[in-house]
Scaffold this motif. Sequence first.
Motif, PDB file in Angstrom:
ATOM      1  N   ARG A  20     136.253  30.174 -34.466  1.00  0.00           N
ATOM      2  CA  ARG A  20     134.934  30.271 -33.349  1.00  0.00           C
ATOM      3  C   ARG A  20     134.587  31.577 -32.468  1.00  0.00           C
ATOM      4  NH1 ARG A  20     135.814  25.662 -35.937  1.00  0.00           N
ATOM      5  NH2 ARG A  20     135.293  23.911 -35.558  1.00  0.00           N
ATOM      6  N   ARG A  47     131.412  34.111 -32.597  1.00  0.00           N
ATOM      7  CA  ARG A  47     130.526  34.400 -33.353  1.00  0.00           C
ATOM      8  C   ARG A  47     129.693  35.219 -32.785  1.00  0.00           C
ATOM      9  NH1 ARG A  47     127.238  31.260 -29.467  1.00  0.00           N
ATOM     10  NH2 ARG A  47     126.173  32.793 -28.677  1.00  0.00           N
ATOM     11  N   ASP A  65     127.083  37.702 -33.158  1.00  0.00           N
ATOM     12  CA  ASP A  65     125.767  37.953 -34.109  1.00  0.00           C
ATOM     13  C   ASP A  65     125.044  38.725 -35.265  1.00  0.00           C
ATOM     14  OD1 ASP A  65     125.650  35.485 -33.269  1.00  0.00           O
ATOM     15  OD2 ASP A  65     123.956  35.991 -31.781  1.00  0.00           O
ATOM     16  N   LEU A  79     129.397  28.493 -36.080  1.00  0.00           N
ATOM     17  CA  LEU A  79     128.818  29.180 -34.596  1.00  0.00           C
ATOM     18  C   LEU A  79     127.884  29.481 -34.685  1.00  0.00           C
ATOM     19  CD1 LEU A  79     130.236  32.456 -36.808  1.00  0.00           C
ATOM     20  CD2 LEU A  79     131.199  31.430 -34.792  1.00  0.00           C
ATOM     21  N   GLN A  80     126.558  28.475 -34.570  1.00  0.00           N
ATOM     22  CA  GLN A  80     125.184  28.355 -34.744  1.00  0.00           C
ATOM     23  C   GLN A  80     125.486  28.105 -33.065  1.00  0.00           C
ATOM     24  OE1 GLN A  80     122.622  26.171 -36.491  1.00  0.00           O
ATOM     25  NE2 GLN A  80     121.263  25.649 -34.588  1.00  0.00           N
ATOM     26  N   PRO A  81     125.233  28.348 -31.523  1.00  0.00           N
ATOM     27  CA  PRO A  81     125.087  28.434 -30.351  1.00  0.00           C
ATOM     28  C   PRO A  81     124.570  26.719 -30.086  1.00  0.00           C
ATOM     29  CG  PRO A  81     124.390  30.018 -30.481  1.00  0.00           C
ATOM     30  CD  PRO A  81     124.101  29.841 -31.794  1.00  0.00           C
ATOM     31  N   PRO A  82     125.395  26.258 -29.578  1.00  0.00           N
ATOM     32  CA  PRO A  82     123.711  24.992 -29.004  1.00  0.00           C
ATOM     33  C   PRO A  82     123.096  25.078 -28.373  1.00  0.00           C
ATOM     34  CG  PRO A  82     126.843  25.056 -28.058  1.00  0.00           C
ATOM     35  CD  PRO A  82     126.389  26.021 -28.360  1.00  0.00           C
ATOM     36  N   ALA A 126     120.290  25.845 -29.641  1.00  0.00           N
ATOM     37  CA  ALA A 126     119.481  26.931 -30.818  1.00  0.00           C
ATOM     38  C   ALA A 126     118.447  26.368 -31.365  1.00  0.00           C
ATOM     39  CB  ALA A 126     120.424  27.711 -31.318  1.00  0.00           C
ATOM     40  N   TRP A 183     117.137  31.964 -34.023  1.00  0.00           N
ATOM     41  CA  TRP A 183     119.399  32.854 -33.259  1.00  0.00           C
ATOM     42  C   TRP A 183     120.102  33.776 -34.497  1.00  0.00           C
ATOM     43  CZ3 TRP A 183     124.378  32.864 -34.207  1.00  0.00           C
ATOM     44  CH2 TRP A 183     124.709  31.699 -35.197  1.00  0.00           C
TER      45      TRP A 183
END
Length: 131
Positions: free
Chosen positions: A44, A46, A48, A80-83, A85, A89
Amino acid sequence: AAPARLQSSDGGSLDAVLREASHRGERLWPQGLANLVWSLGRLRHRQDACLRALLPHVAHRAHELAPQGLSNCLWGAAVLQPPGASVGWLEDDAVLRLATLALRRVEHFGPQELSQVARSLVVFSDAASRG
């Protein structure tokens, strides 16, 4: 548990390894790239910039990946996609290329790979609907 301790106690070392890997993206084996994306998801962690650097290389060489590697890449990017998003992103073209290839090869996937691809597609579809 050991990787989590490494991240907690020395996140700078992990970031240094990821920066180096992102610079070597075009020279890494496809399975190594898949393992990196999966590892980032598993931790977890992230980062980017690292993902943006690695995913185009993964997408370019995805045809060389076994179903597990392909599904692991999609799973790692989805985790890894932010909540909340929306599209943009991350390296959207690379994710789309990975998803398209996975769908074309879906008959070769086992239950684990199918579940990872399905979950990933739901995450990315949700982002596209917000985007």
